[in-house]
Design an enzyme around this catalytic site. Sequence first.
Site, PDB file in Angstrom:
ATOM      1  N   HIS A 126       9.490  -0.108   8.095  1.00 54.44           N
ATOM      2  CA  HIS A 126       8.828  -1.355   8.492  1.00 54.44           C
ATOM      3  C   HIS A 126       8.837  -2.410   7.371  1.00 54.44           C
ATOM      4  CE1 HIS A 126       6.974   0.910  11.867  1.00 54.44           C
ATOM      5  NE2 HIS A 126       6.688   1.827  10.985  1.00 54.44           N
ATOM      6  N   ASP A 127       8.304  -2.019   6.211  1.00 61.14           N
ATOM      7  CA  ASP A 127       8.057  -2.998   5.146  1.00 61.14           C
ATOM      8  C   ASP A 127       9.334  -3.562   4.564  1.00 61.14           C
ATOM      9  OD1 ASP A 127       5.301  -0.928   4.018  1.00 61.14           O
ATOM     10  OD2 ASP A 127       5.390  -2.462   5.570  1.00 61.14           O
ATOM     11  N   ASP A 157       0.852  -1.205   0.000  1.00 61.91           N
ATOM     12  CA  ASP A 157       0.000   0.000   0.000  1.00 61.91           C
ATOM     13  C   ASP A 157       0.886   1.253   0.000  1.00 61.91           C
ATOM     14  OD1 ASP A 157      -0.800   0.584   3.538  1.00 61.91           O
ATOM     15  OD2 ASP A 157       0.951  -0.394   2.631  1.00 61.91           O
ATOM     16  N   PHE A 185      -0.889  -0.557  12.506  1.00 60.65           N
ATOM     17  CA  PHE A 185      -1.748  -0.036  11.434  1.00 60.65           C
ATOM     18  C   PHE A 185      -2.301  -1.109  10.496  1.00 60.65           C
ATOM     19  CE2 PHE A 185      -3.494   3.000   8.563  1.00 60.65           C
ATOM     20  CZ  PHE A 185      -3.351   2.412   7.316  1.00 60.65           C
ATOM     21  N   ASN A 186      -1.445  -1.988   9.944  1.00 68.34           N
ATOM     22  CA  ASN A 186      -1.918  -2.919   8.911  1.00 68.34           C
ATOM     23  C   ASN A 186      -3.001  -3.855   9.432  1.00 68.34           C
ATOM     24  OD1 ASN A 186      -0.281  -1.925   6.883  1.00 68.34           O
ATOM     25  ND2 ASN A 186       1.402  -3.320   7.361  1.00 68.34           N
ATOM     26  N   ASP A 238       6.782   1.076   2.003  1.00 69.90           N
ATOM     27  CA  ASP A 238       6.501   0.094   0.950  1.00 69.90           C
ATOM     28  C   ASP A 238       7.397   0.366  -0.265  1.00 69.90           C
ATOM     29  OD1 ASP A 238       3.884   0.973   2.395  1.00 69.90           O
ATOM     30  OD2 ASP A 238       3.426  -1.041   1.668  1.00 69.90           O
ATOM     31  N   ASN A 269      -2.357   2.813   3.511  1.00 64.77           N
ATOM     32  CA  ASN A 269      -1.735   4.119   3.800  1.00 64.77           C
ATOM     33  C   ASN A 269      -2.474   5.244   3.085  1.00 64.77           C
ATOM     34  OD1 ASN A 269       0.455   3.406   5.447  1.00 64.77           O
ATOM     35  ND2 ASN A 269       1.567   2.640   3.660  1.00 64.77           N
ATOM     36  N   THR A 310       2.622  -6.087   2.727  1.00 63.08           N
ATOM     37  CA  THR A 310       3.159  -4.995   3.556  1.00 63.08           C
ATOM     38  C   THR A 310       2.100  -3.914   3.795  1.00 63.08           C
ATOM     39  OG1 THR A 310       3.990  -3.765   1.636  1.00 63.08           O
ATOM     40  CG2 THR A 310       5.494  -5.368   2.644  1.00 63.08           C
TER      41      THR A 310
END
Length: 319
Positions: free
Chosen positions: A249-250, A24, A177-178, A29, A53, A136
């Site tokens: 993160h991703d 996203d 979040f995800n 990402d 996102n 992700t």
Amino acid sequence: MSVNRIVGASSDTATKIPVIIDCDPGHDDAIALMLAFGCGRLDVLGVTTVAGNTVGENAYRNALAVLSLIGADVPVARGADAPILRPLYTSRDVHGESGLDGLPVPPGLKGGGLTAVEFLSETLRSSVTKITLVPTGPLTNIAILFLAFPDVKEKIERVVLMGGVAGQGNVTPSAEFNIFADPEAARIVFHSGVPITMIGLDATHKALVYPNEVEEMRRIGRVGAVAAGLMDFYSRAYKARGFEGTPIHDALAVAAVFDEGVVKTQYARVDIETRGEFTAGRTVVDFRGAAGREPNARVAVDVDRDRFMHLLMTAISAL
Ligand code: RIB
Ligand code: CA
């Protein structure tokens, strides 16, 4: 169906891990895509996009833009524009109005005709080898895939996802979040029986990228300069929250696909809270079997940050 074509990339796919990235974009990402295509260890069969996102149209356009900028020629398929049951919750405060503020979007980008779930199901069914899925963003596309085409699960090596947390969340004290964005989808995926590696905030918040490393990135070359430009925007939200560095993160989830040593994982039972007033989107991680339920995921509990940074910088340099 075209495959990824990066100038200078090894054409030897024999030793590469076949993956599909569901994302996203989203700044982290975008950098995860750079790592995926630059590391030389992954055979990226395609990229699917999902609202998270940012709205679905932006996520799709942003993925096309990033792949165009890094010269990756792979199928891109657009997925869900909303979670399975809930209204879309985006993180405009972190990723900006476009979802990728700070990135120059090349004009006239066109993607393929398949939807994400069509692409995922067709690619998995036609593959002679098992494929690793790397979500992700919210797990909406993956959940729909499993509900609509359960037979494809046997063609999946594992799901290495960025999401969840055993400790403190980043959207609420409970939730990352995800998972927060689509808890129902996460529950479907975590209960699917497919092998899962969960790269959550417990690991990603220990792999912060610092301003001096962003400057090192900027000096790497054309793609490095783009990555640093993305980090310039993305870091603002984390600085405002008191972080001294920024978690990509991703990208850590992508690194964990081809370099097992970059994270330390523990086998655990992970259940998803979908109803709590304060806990919706919580990944309830049971490391000790207290609930007597079968473990269903390997959960990242620590990270080798320097190893991760080396992988990331090396991959960006290769693009
Ligand atoms: O919580 C971090 C996750 O949410 C990352 O995947 C980021 O891109 C956002 O989607
Ligand atoms: Ca993401």
